[in-house]
Each structure stands twice: as structure tokens, then as C-alpha cells.
Scaffold this motif. Structure first.
Motif, PDB file in Angstrom:
ATOM      1  N   ALA A 459      16.796  15.140 -10.097  1.00 11.32           N
ATOM      2  CA  ALA A 459      15.771  14.478 -10.899  1.00 11.32           C
ATOM      3  C   ALA A 459      14.566  14.165 -10.021  1.00 11.32           C
ATOM      4  O   ALA A 459      14.706  13.634  -8.926  1.00 11.32           O
ATOM      5  CB  ALA A 459      16.333  13.202 -11.516  1.00 11.32           C
ATOM      6  N   SER A 460      13.374  14.525 -10.516  1.00  8.97           N
ATOM      7  CA  SER A 460      12.153  14.315  -9.735  1.00  8.97           C
ATOM      8  C   SER A 460      10.977  14.248 -10.683  1.00  8.97           C
ATOM      9  O   SER A 460      11.126  14.342 -11.904  1.00  8.97           O
ATOM     10  CB  SER A 460      11.957  15.464  -8.740  1.00  8.97           C
ATOM     11  OG  SER A 460      11.665  16.666  -9.427  1.00  8.97           O
ATOM     12  N   SER A 461       9.791  14.111 -10.098  1.00  7.15           N
ATOM     13  CA  SER A 461       8.579  14.070 -10.914  1.00  7.15           C
ATOM     14  C   SER A 461       8.394  15.338 -11.716  1.00  7.15           C
ATOM     15  O   SER A 461       7.740  15.335 -12.761  1.00  7.15           O
ATOM     16  CB  SER A 461       7.357  13.857 -10.009  1.00  7.15           C
ATOM     17  OG  SER A 461       7.467  12.652  -9.287  1.00  7.15           O
ATOM     18  N   GLY A 749       2.204  22.357   7.453  1.00  6.91           N
ATOM     19  CA  GLY A 749       2.504  21.173   6.663  1.00  6.91           C
ATOM     20  C   GLY A 749       2.286  19.919   7.489  1.00  6.91           C
ATOM     21  O   GLY A 749       2.807  19.802   8.602  1.00  6.91           O
ATOM     22  N   ILE A 750       1.514  18.977   6.959  1.00  4.44           N
ATOM     23  CA  ILE A 750       1.180  17.736   7.667  1.00  4.44           C
ATOM     24  C   ILE A 750       1.589  16.569   6.785  1.00  4.44           C
ATOM     25  O   ILE A 750       1.016  16.355   5.705  1.00  4.44           O
ATOM     26  CB  ILE A 750      -0.339  17.652   7.964  1.00  4.44           C
ATOM     27  CG1 ILE A 750      -0.816  18.914   8.692  1.00  4.44           C
ATOM     28  CG2 ILE A 750      -0.655  16.401   8.769  1.00  4.44           C
ATOM     29  CD1 ILE A 750      -2.316  19.089   8.680  1.00  4.44           C
ATOM     30  N   GLU A 751       2.578  15.803   7.212  1.00  2.18           N
ATOM     31  CA  GLU A 751       3.046  14.655   6.445  1.00  2.18           C
ATOM     32  C   GLU A 751       2.301  13.407   6.894  1.00  2.18           C
ATOM     33  O   GLU A 751       2.328  13.040   8.073  1.00  2.18           O
ATOM     34  CB  GLU A 751       4.555  14.463   6.629  1.00  2.18           C
ATOM     35  CG  GLU A 751       5.114  13.334   5.775  1.00  2.18           C
ATOM     36  CD  GLU A 751       6.611  13.146   5.944  1.00  2.18           C
ATOM     37  OE1 GLU A 751       7.169  12.270   5.247  1.00  2.18           O
ATOM     38  OE2 GLU A 751       7.213  13.862   6.771  1.00  2.18           O
ATOM     39  N   LEU A 752       1.617  12.772   5.956  1.00  2.00           N
ATOM     40  CA  LEU A 752       0.865  11.565   6.268  1.00  2.00           C
ATOM     41  C   LEU A 752       1.794  10.356   6.230  1.00  2.00           C
ATOM     42  O   LEU A 752       2.669  10.249   5.367  1.00  2.00           O
ATOM     43  CB  LEU A 752      -0.280  11.385   5.259  1.00  2.00           C
ATOM     44  CG  LEU A 752      -1.265  12.554   5.154  1.00  2.00           C
ATOM     45  CD1 LEU A 752      -2.364  12.217   4.142  1.00  2.00           C
ATOM     46  CD2 LEU A 752      -1.874  12.899   6.505  1.00  2.00           C
ATOM     47  N   ASP A 753       1.596   9.467   7.159  1.00  2.00           N
ATOM     48  CA  ASP A 753       2.432   8.262   7.266  1.00  2.00           C
ATOM     49  C   ASP A 753       1.816   7.170   6.398  1.00  2.00           C
ATOM     50  O   ASP A 753       0.932   6.431   6.824  1.00  2.00           O
ATOM     51  CB  ASP A 753       2.512   7.811   8.725  1.00  2.00           C
ATOM     52  CG  ASP A 753       3.576   6.752   8.940  1.00  2.00           C
ATOM     53  OD1 ASP A 753       4.283   6.420   7.979  1.00  2.00           O
ATOM     54  OD2 ASP A 753       3.698   6.260  10.087  1.00  2.00           O
ATOM     55  N   VAL A 754       2.255   7.110   5.148  1.00  2.00           N
ATOM     56  CA  VAL A 754       1.714   6.144   4.199  1.00  2.00           C
ATOM     57  C   VAL A 754       2.865   5.440   3.503  1.00  2.00           C
ATOM     58  O   VAL A 754       3.999   5.928   3.473  1.00  2.00           O
ATOM     59  CB  VAL A 754       0.801   6.822   3.145  1.00  2.00           C
ATOM     60  CG1 VAL A 754      -0.437   7.413   3.808  1.00  2.00           C
ATOM     61  CG2 VAL A 754       1.561   7.912   2.396  1.00  2.00           C
ATOM     62  N   THR A 760       3.895  11.684  -6.128  1.00  2.00           N
ATOM     63  CA  THR A 760       2.895  10.935  -6.902  1.00  2.00           C
ATOM     64  C   THR A 760       1.856  10.251  -6.025  1.00  2.00           C
ATOM     65  O   THR A 760       0.919   9.645  -6.534  1.00  2.00           O
ATOM     66  CB  THR A 760       3.584   9.883  -7.789  1.00  2.00           C
ATOM     67  OG1 THR A 760       4.355   9.000  -6.953  1.00  2.00           O
ATOM     68  CG2 THR A 760       4.494  10.543  -8.803  1.00  2.00           C
ATOM     69  N   SER A 761       2.000  10.349  -4.715  1.00  3.07           N
ATOM     70  CA  SER A 761       1.026   9.735  -3.813  1.00  3.07           C
ATOM     71  C   SER A 761      -0.314  10.457  -3.906  1.00  3.07           C
ATOM     72  O   SER A 761      -0.387  11.660  -4.146  1.00  3.07           O
ATOM     73  CB  SER A 761       1.547   9.801  -2.374  1.00  3.07           C
ATOM     74  OG  SER A 761       0.538   9.416  -1.457  1.00  3.07           O
ATOM     75  N   HIS A 762      -1.402   9.715  -3.693  1.00  6.85           N
ATOM     76  CA  HIS A 762      -2.749  10.293  -3.697  1.00  6.85           C
ATOM     77  C   HIS A 762      -3.303  10.454  -2.285  1.00  6.85           C
ATOM     78  O   HIS A 762      -4.468  10.830  -2.121  1.00  6.85           O
ATOM     79  CB  HIS A 762      -3.704   9.419  -4.514  1.00  6.85           C
ATOM     80  CG  HIS A 762      -3.432   9.424  -5.978  1.00  6.85           C
ATOM     81  ND1 HIS A 762      -3.774  10.475  -6.799  1.00  6.85           N
ATOM     82  CD2 HIS A 762      -2.819   8.505  -6.781  1.00  6.85           C
ATOM     83  CE1 HIS A 762      -3.407  10.210  -8.044  1.00  6.85           C
ATOM     84  NE2 HIS A 762      -2.821   9.028  -8.059  1.00  6.85           N
ATOM     85  N   LEU A 793       0.341  17.880  -2.004  1.00  2.11           N
ATOM     86  CA  LEU A 793       1.733  17.644  -2.403  1.00  2.11           C
ATOM     87  C   LEU A 793       2.060  16.200  -2.067  1.00  2.11           C
ATOM     88  O   LEU A 793       2.708  15.890  -1.062  1.00  2.11           O
ATOM     89  CB  LEU A 793       2.683  18.603  -1.670  1.00  2.11           C
ATOM     90  CG  LEU A 793       2.741  20.035  -2.199  1.00  2.11           C
ATOM     91  CD1 LEU A 793       3.522  20.931  -1.258  1.00  2.11           C
ATOM     92  CD2 LEU A 793       3.355  20.063  -3.596  1.00  2.11           C
ATOM     93  N   GLY A 794       1.548  15.286  -2.895  1.00  2.64           N
ATOM     94  CA  GLY A 794       1.775  13.865  -2.655  1.00  2.64           C
ATOM     95  C   GLY A 794       1.127  13.416  -1.363  1.00  2.64           C
ATOM     96  O   GLY A 794      -0.092  13.426  -1.214  1.00  2.64           O
TER      97      GLY A 794
END
Length: 827
Positions: A459-461, A749-754, A760-762, A793-794
Motif C-alpha cells: 500500500a502506497s500513495s 539519485g539524491i535523497e534530501l534530508d527532510v 508526497t514531499s515537496h 520523487l517526493g
């Protein structure tokens, strides 16, 4: 690169052959346009550069200077010399094919590449536009010889390398014997390559009368056709010829081809202006039309509902697309189009560059030969050749059959039907009972948006808002691979409950639910064959085995294992530890084999335990620098799926490959036991022909420069590598606000630390919106400037290239990305 100015109309003139009157008629169009501007009320000074409003450019010219096209234009446009200006970029003395003429004049300037020549055209156009000072103007760019005259750098022809500009074109038809054929062939060559033909002009020939056929031919295709009275034949002195030709120019500007008053050349020149204005009006109107008609995928229309939100893609070529954003009224000195690097690689499908000529020709050839033909109980050469190619490449050593469908989601649906039927036959499941059987997969995995494919994911967005969604399975949370603070690291992911790591592996900061293991080199992470005997492999196997035993104790039953090998694309570009996936395959095959009543004496070629599906729709076919995931995971699948870049990004097509034992599960004397799946366009010959050509284009490619960046090479030439520089990736992973970075093949791919991570992240959207404003320049003029466009991607920023992106483009993008991330820290 894109050249579309509100106040400067640019027309590129092609000839159907040499000696068809191309320079003659270009000069006539230029004079008629100059006459129009001369008659307008001038607000500038009576003389000087500010009056120059009609521009003529000859990119490459051959032959003596006194006989050059520029010299001809200047001579016969003399009545408008205060309005007209001319330019020749490269002139070679010998009257022959440009690439040969240049070789015979090594002392003359010579562009280092065809791209440099195109860049020269672009710079001249922009400079000319700036000289207008807001007034209206026109430019004619005359090509050399015929449509397929060689470029300065073979094997390309000028219609190929000038395609980057995609300027509206005028075709000069041939009035000579055989001219109908050469004209139609030239037109079709230009159309196949994506050109727009604004008009066709043809000199009248009283005997051959080619114009009588060509007029109807082009009018039927919605293209304006103009017949022009032939010029006087040369006789007498040069001065007498000049006088007669000047009079001819004056006449054709006032008379129609039949001799009545009307001015066919004047009408043609006016039409080019109207065509230019109509193009702009259409471009400006498309956002509103789109908002009233289109329902976009993966888009909340309440958030994207203004004209300025709509990106109008005018064309695409190689890595970039030229697009219009209706953000604000365009000034006359601005190009309405901007060039954007397709950082989403057209949503994961593009790999060979947009509008790759070999692929478009393959498509045209198959379309002309077949169109589409039905496939059940039949065959066609493109479909058969592609199936054999897939079995011998990505399916080498395990696959025997190829089932065609139309997209990745459907390919997965087919794979699930194959796997579940094979399991049902072996384990005795029938009818309704089979509906309770689930699959084993990975958390964050994504296999498409059709109902069955959605049920094969957690289950996901993507799926929870779909009323029929019913997740059918268990999904492991796989450890992931990233560069963290410059170090390649494997990190656990929640919500799996992990046993404590063995003391030989556990870092001081590890807990049962959170741990990281650092490696000295990324190559060590992907050396799966050696790692299969490591303590971490034992740890993984124990975790997987105990989880499956617990699920079995709860009465759960499974019919297949499905994996996105190496990287979970839509799940956030999460690079999975390949050892975990390899161990998962091993355990599933071993555990369920021991429970099978039919496992004894079974041939080794048959599937074991549960059928294993590799969903390589996103990752396969060199996207990540390898052809098929089995070469990395050390285990072949029983079923695999391919789509997206299967056709190089040109057409929708998908293939599901299966082993012999999977195929044989559907054999019986009853049709109801067959794989009853398909669609009307199964094995579309056009898509199959393009896919086969796409695979052939990459065979033999070595990517030596890219591999050297990652220390991959030598005798074995084995290892993981990327188009993105290793040093850049390591450095970026240490920037504050970056949680981790990973690159492989074409993907970064760069994952932001938020705090608000996930789809659903902007966070990534905000960064990419800001990044889009930056212009990427080439310090050495190796490519035209562009901006970077990608979808988020989020909280993950991802960018992907084609398999042909140049190192110079990569280094320039890395510099801009690094700059923007450093700015993000200080802002």
C-alpha cells in the motif's frame, strides 16, 4: 538551441537537388521580404546597421568566391542593400561536396564538429535578432546542395545535423527530368526527421511540367505550393545577363506564375510571415486548450491549473526538448522556446536520444511494410527477429519464450499470470483457492498501475486511493546502497525488525532496527559472487527464512517472488543491496522446493520453490550499465519483463520472457489452459523493428570514458560505473541537507534530508523548480546552452541521461548541480 522569436522569422531553405534554383529563389524571397520592410514606416535612422532587417546566411559554401551564393545574393539584392545583410560561415574554393572541399583547403577555418557548425548558425541568428532592436525582421538560411548533401563531418548529412535547430523549412522542388521523384524523396526525408515544411517553390518548366503534379501532391498534404516563372537563359555578356535577371526578379515579385498580376514570390514571402505568426499563436494557445481537455497522469489538477504551469514541448532532439512556458508575455528579443535537458529521460523511456535517426527510419520502414498485422498463430519478421535477439541477450542461458504486450504494467500482469499458473499446477491450487495466494516482493517496489500489478506492491500513495486495490503479498524492507558522507554504505530500512548484526559486522551505532555498514569501495558492494559466502549473506538468509516461516505459520501462501533488481525506480530511486536480493532468490527457491511434493527428480532446468520474476521494465537494457540483472545478482530469473527503453524511447512495447518450464505449465489439450491474455496490437511490427534496432545500436558500445571515471576497466572490464563522475557523487553526498547519493549507469539519485520524506514531499519539487532557472553553459563551446528539467520523487531528486550523453554535458551539469546544492545550504 531553439530559435523562435516573435519578431524574427527564420526560414531554412533546402533544395531537392543541386541546380534546382535554390539560391535564385532564396534571393527572390529575400528581395520580396526586403521590399515589404522598405515600404513600412521607418522610425530609425535612414541608414546604418539599425536598418538591416533581412538576413541571409550560408553556413557552408563551396566554389570560388566570385561564384559563391553570398556573392550572388549581394549582387541581386543590391536594390535593398540598406536592408539586407549576408554572412557565410565557411567557404571552400573547390566546387564539390563540402567534406571533400574542406579536406583540400586545410589552411582554411574548419569546425571541430557538426555541432560547432550548428552553434555558429545559432549565434548568428541570435546576434541578428538583437540587431533588430525590436523591429520585425526575417532570416533565410540556405543549405548546400540537396537534402542529403554530406556534412563537413561524415557520415552525417546536413538534414541530420541541422535537425538540432528544427527550423521551419522551404523546399525548392526540382523542375528537371526525374525531379518529381527527387522532390518527393526530399520531402519525405525531411518529414521523417521531424522538419516542418512551410512552403514548396518550383520553377516552371514548359516541357516537363513537374509543377503540375507536385502542386496537387503538396496541396493534398496541406503544404502551400508556389510555381515561379523560369529565369531568362544566359546569353550575351555578363552585364546583359545581369540586367535581364534583375528584370526577372522585378517581374516575379509582381506577377503570378501564369503571368497575371499577383506576385507569386510576394505571396510566398507573405505566406512565410503568416505561417510564422500562426505557429506562435498556436504555441501560445496550447496551454489553455490543454487545461480544458487533458487529464494528466500522476497530477493533482487543483494544484496545476494555470497557463504558466503547462510546459508545451515543441520538439525534442538528442538529450533535450525545446519547450514553451507561458509564464509571462514574451518580449520580442526573447526566444519563445528554451532547451531543457530531459532529466526524467521522458519518464524513464528515453535511452537513445530523442528522434534518433536509426530508430525513426526503422519505424518508417516497418510501418510502410506492415502497418500492424494480427499475431496469434502467426508471425512477422520484426517480431520473430526481436524475440530471438531477446532470448540470446537478456535471456541468455535461461529464457526460451517471449510474450509481447504494450507496456510495462501489462508485461508484469502477464508475468504474474505465468508465475501463479505455474505454481498452481505444481502445488495443486485450483479455482477460488488460487485467489488467496500472494506474492513476495520488496517494500517500495512498483510494478505498474493496472489492478493486478498494483496488487503486487505494498500500500502506497500510488494505489491506496484505488477502490479495488488489495495488496496480495508480503514485502521485505530491503537494505539500500548510497554514498553517505563520501563513503559507499549499506543502510537498513524500516519497518522490518532486524536481529542484531553479528559482532563482526556491527558498527558501534547499530541497533536492531537501524544499522549502517561502510565499504571501502563501491565495487566491493556489487561483487555479489564473493559476498554470497560472507557473514552478512548468512545474516540476510536467516532474516528472510525466519520471516517466511512466521508467515507460513500465519497461514500465508505465496505463488511467486517479484523483484525490481538493483534499483526501485518509482519507489524513490532506492538502490537495493544486491546481496539481499540474491539471498532472497536463494531462500525462496530452496525453502519452497522442500515443500513441493513434485520436487524429487525434477530436471535442474525447471524452476524451483517459487517462480522468480525480475521486473526490469525500468532497469534493464543498459539503463544501469548492464544488459540484464542476472549478470549482477548471480542468479537468473524464471520470468523477466522489459519495456520503456526497449524501443529506445520511441514507441510503447513490452516483452515478458519465460523459461521452458514456465511455458510448459500452460500446455494441455484444452484451450482454457492456455495463457489467455493479449491485446489487439500484440507484437506490433513497428515497435518490434524499432526495439531490434535499438538493441543493435548499443551492441559493442564500451563507454570507456565513463568506466574510467569509476576505475572500471582492465582485462575483465567488470564493475559498476556511471555517466556521473565518482568524485562528484562522493562530494555531493557530503553536502549538508543531503541524506545520501547514488549513481549507476545513466541514473543519479539524491535523497534530501527532510522531515517530510516520501512520495508526497515537496522538497525535491522545490529544488528542481529552482534548478530549472539555471542555464548550463559549455565553457569550450562543445554544446549549446540548456536548462535542466526533471520530475521529483517526493524528497528524492533524480536525473537520468541517455546512453549517448557526452562527457562535456555531464561535467557541465555536475557543476551546476553542485553549485545549487551549495547555495541551498547557505540560503
Amino acid at each position: 538551441m531553439p530559435l523562435l522569436f516573435p519578431n524574427l522569422r527564420i526560414s531554412q531553405v533546402f533544395g531537392a537537388n543541386t541546380d534546382v534554383g535554390k539560391t535564385l529563389l532564396t534571393t527572390a524571397l529575400l528581395r520580396a521580404t526586403a521590399a515589404q520592410y522598405t515600404n513600412e514606416t521607418e522610425t530609425s535612422s535612414a541608414s546604418g546597421p539599425s536598418r538591416k532587417r533581412v538576413f541571409y546566411l550560408k553556413p557552408v559554401s563551396t566554389g570560388p568566391d566570385e561564384e559563391s551564393d553570398v556573392n550572388f545574393v549581394e549582387r541581386y539584392a543590391a536594390p535593398y542593400q540598406d536592408v539586407v545583410t549576408t554572412k557565410n560561415l565557411y567557404q571552400y574554393r573547390e566546387p564539390m561536396s563540402p567534406h571533400l572541399a574542406a579536406q583540400l583547403a586545410p589552411e582554411l577555418p574548419f569546425p571541430s564538429s557538426n555541432d560547432e557548425l550548428v552553434d555558429g548558425v545559432e549565434r548568428y541568428a541570435r546576434t541578428s535578432q538583437q540587431r533588430l532592436g525590436g523591429k520585425r525582421g526575417a532570416m533565410f538560411i540556405e543549405t548546400a546542395g540537396g537534402v542529403h548533401s554530406p556534412s563537413l563531418h561524415p557520415p552525417h548529412t546536413q538534414s541530420t545535423f541541422l535537425r538540432a535547430l528544427r527550423l521551419p523549412s522551404v523546399l525548392i522542388a526540382s523542375p528537371h527530368l526525374g525531379g518529381i521523384s527527387t522532390t518527393v524523396s526530399s520531402y519525405e526525408s525531411l518529414i521523417i526527421r521531424g522538419y516542418t515544411i512551410s512552403a514548396v517553390l518550383c520553377l516552371h518548366h514548359s516541357y516537363y511540367r513537374n509543377h503540375s503534379f507536385l502542386r496537387q501532391y503538396f496541396q493534398d498534404r496541406g503544404i502551400r505550393f508556389f510555381t515561379v516563372r523560369p529565369p531568362p537563359k544566359k546569353h550575351g555578356t555578363v552585364l546583359e545577363d545581369t540586367v535581364r535577371l534583375n528584370q526577372w526578379y522585378a517581374d516575379v515579385e509582381q506577377l503570378s506564375s501564369e503571368g497575371e498580376s499577383g506576385g507569386v514570390i510576394r505571396d510566398a514571402a507573405l505566406w512565410l510571415e503568416e505561417d510564422h505568426d500562426a505557429r506562435i499563436q498556436e504555441l501560445e494557445g496550447m496551454p489553455e486548450r490543454t487545461l480544458k481537455t487533458i487529464w494528466w497522469p500522476f497530477t493533482q489538477h487543483d494544484l496545476v491549473n494555470k497557463r504558466e504551469d503547462v510546459m508545451v514541448v515543441d520538439s525534442a532532439f538528442q538529450d533535450n526538448f525545446d519547450a514553451y512556458y507561458a509564464k509571462a508575455p514574451v518580449k520580442s528579443n526573447d526566444s519563445m522556446l528554451n532547451s531543457y535537458m530531459d532529466g526524467s529521460a521522458s519518464w524513464f523511456t528515453q535511452s537513445h536520444g530523442h528522434a534518433a535517426e536509426p530508430l525513426t527510419i526503422a519505424a518508417a520502414s516497418a510501418a510502410g511494410r506492415y502497418g500492424h498485422v494480427l499475431f496469434p498463430s502467426g508471425t512477422n519478421k520484426p517480431a520473430l527477429d526481436l524475440a530471438e535477439k531477446l532470448v540470446s541477450t537478456v535471456g541468455a542461458g535461461w529464457a526460451e519464450r517471449v510474450f509481447y504486450s504494450d507496456n510495462g504494467s501489462t508485461a508484469v500482469e502477464v508475468a504474474l499470470k505465468m508465475a501463479l499458473r505455474a505454481s498452481a499446477r505444481r502445488y495443486g491450487w485450483t479455482g477460488e483457492l488460487g485467489g488467496d495466494v500472494g506474492i513476495i516482493g520488496l517494500r517500495g517496489g512498483y510494478h505498474g498501475d493496472t489492478i493486478g500489478a498494483m496488487d503486487a506492491a505494498e500500500a502506497s500513495s500510488y494505489n491506496t486511493a484505488v477502490d479495488w486495490y488489495k495488496g496480495r503479498g508480503h514485502w521485505f524492507s530491503p537494505p539500500t546502497v548510497q554514498y553517505i558522507r563520501g563513503v559507499p554504505t549499506i543502510r537498513s530500512t524500516s519497518p522490518d525488525s532486524w536481529d542484531p548484526l553479528p559482532s563482526s559486522l556491527a558498527p558501534a551505532s547499530s541497533t536492531s532496527d537501524s544499522w549502517e555498514i561502510a565499504f571501502s569501495d563501491l565495487q566491493d558492494v556489487y561483487n555479489v559472487s564473493d559476498r554470497l559466502t560472507s557473514p552478512l549473506a548468512t545474516y540476510y538468509r536467516n532474516h528472510i527464512r525466519s520471516t517466511l516461516e512466521r508467515l507460513a505459520g500465519e497461514g500465508r501462501r505465496f505463488g511467486a517472488l517479484i523483484l525490481e533488481p538493483i534499483c526501485l525506480g518509482a519507489g524513490g530511486m532506492a538502490f537495493v543491496d544486491p546481496l539481499f536480493q540474491a539471498c532472497l532468490v536463494e531462500v525462496v527457491r530452496a525453502k519452497y522446493s522442500s515443500e513441493s511434493v513434485s520436487s524429487k527428480d525434477r530436471p535442474s532446468s525447471e524452476w524451483c520453490g517459487l517462480p522468480v520474476i525480475y521486473d526490469e521494465v525500468f532497469s534493464g537494457l543498459n539503463r544501469f550499465g548492464y544488459l540484464a540483472a542476472s549478470s549482477v545478482l548471480s542468479h537468473p530469473p524464471d520470468i523477466s519483463t522489459y519495456a520503456k527503453i526497449l524501443t529506445g524511447g520511441l514507441l510503447p512495447l513490452a516483452a515478458t520472457l519465460a523459461s521452458k518450464s514456465i511455458f510448459e505449465a500452460f500446455l494441455s489439450s484444452s484451450k482454457r489452459d492456455a495463457l489467455l491474455h493479449g491485446h489487439s496490437y500484440t507484437a506490433h511490427p513497428v515497435g518490434c523493428a524499432v526495439a531490434l534496432r535499438a538493441i543493435e545500436m548499443t551492441e559493442g558500445m564500451e563507454w570507456k570514458t565513463e568506466k574510467e571515471l569509476w576505475g572500471v576497466g582492465g582485462k575483465d572490464n567488470v564493475g559498476r560505473w556511471s555517466f556521473w563522475d565518482k568524485g562528484f557523487v562522493m562530494s555531493l553526498s557530503g553536502v549538508k541537507g543531503v541524506k545520501g547519493v547514488m549513481a549507476m549507469g545513466t541514473v543519479l539519485g539524491i535523497e534530501l534530508d527532510v522531515a517530510d520524506g516520501g512520495y508526497t514531499s515537496h522538497a525535491a519539487l522545490d529544488f528542481l523548480t529552482d534548478l530549472r532557472k539555471e542555464i548550463v553553459f559549455s565553457p569550450k563551446g562543445e554544446f549549446s546552452s540548456f536548462q535542466i528539467h526533471s520530475r521529483p520523487l517526493g524528497n528524492v531528486v533524480y536525473l537520468m541521461t541517455s546512453l549517448y550523453t557526452s562527457p562535456s554535458v555531464m561535467r557541465a551539469m555536475e557543476e551546476v548541480l553542485g553549485k545549487k546544492f551549495r547555495e541551498r545550504v547557505t540560503s
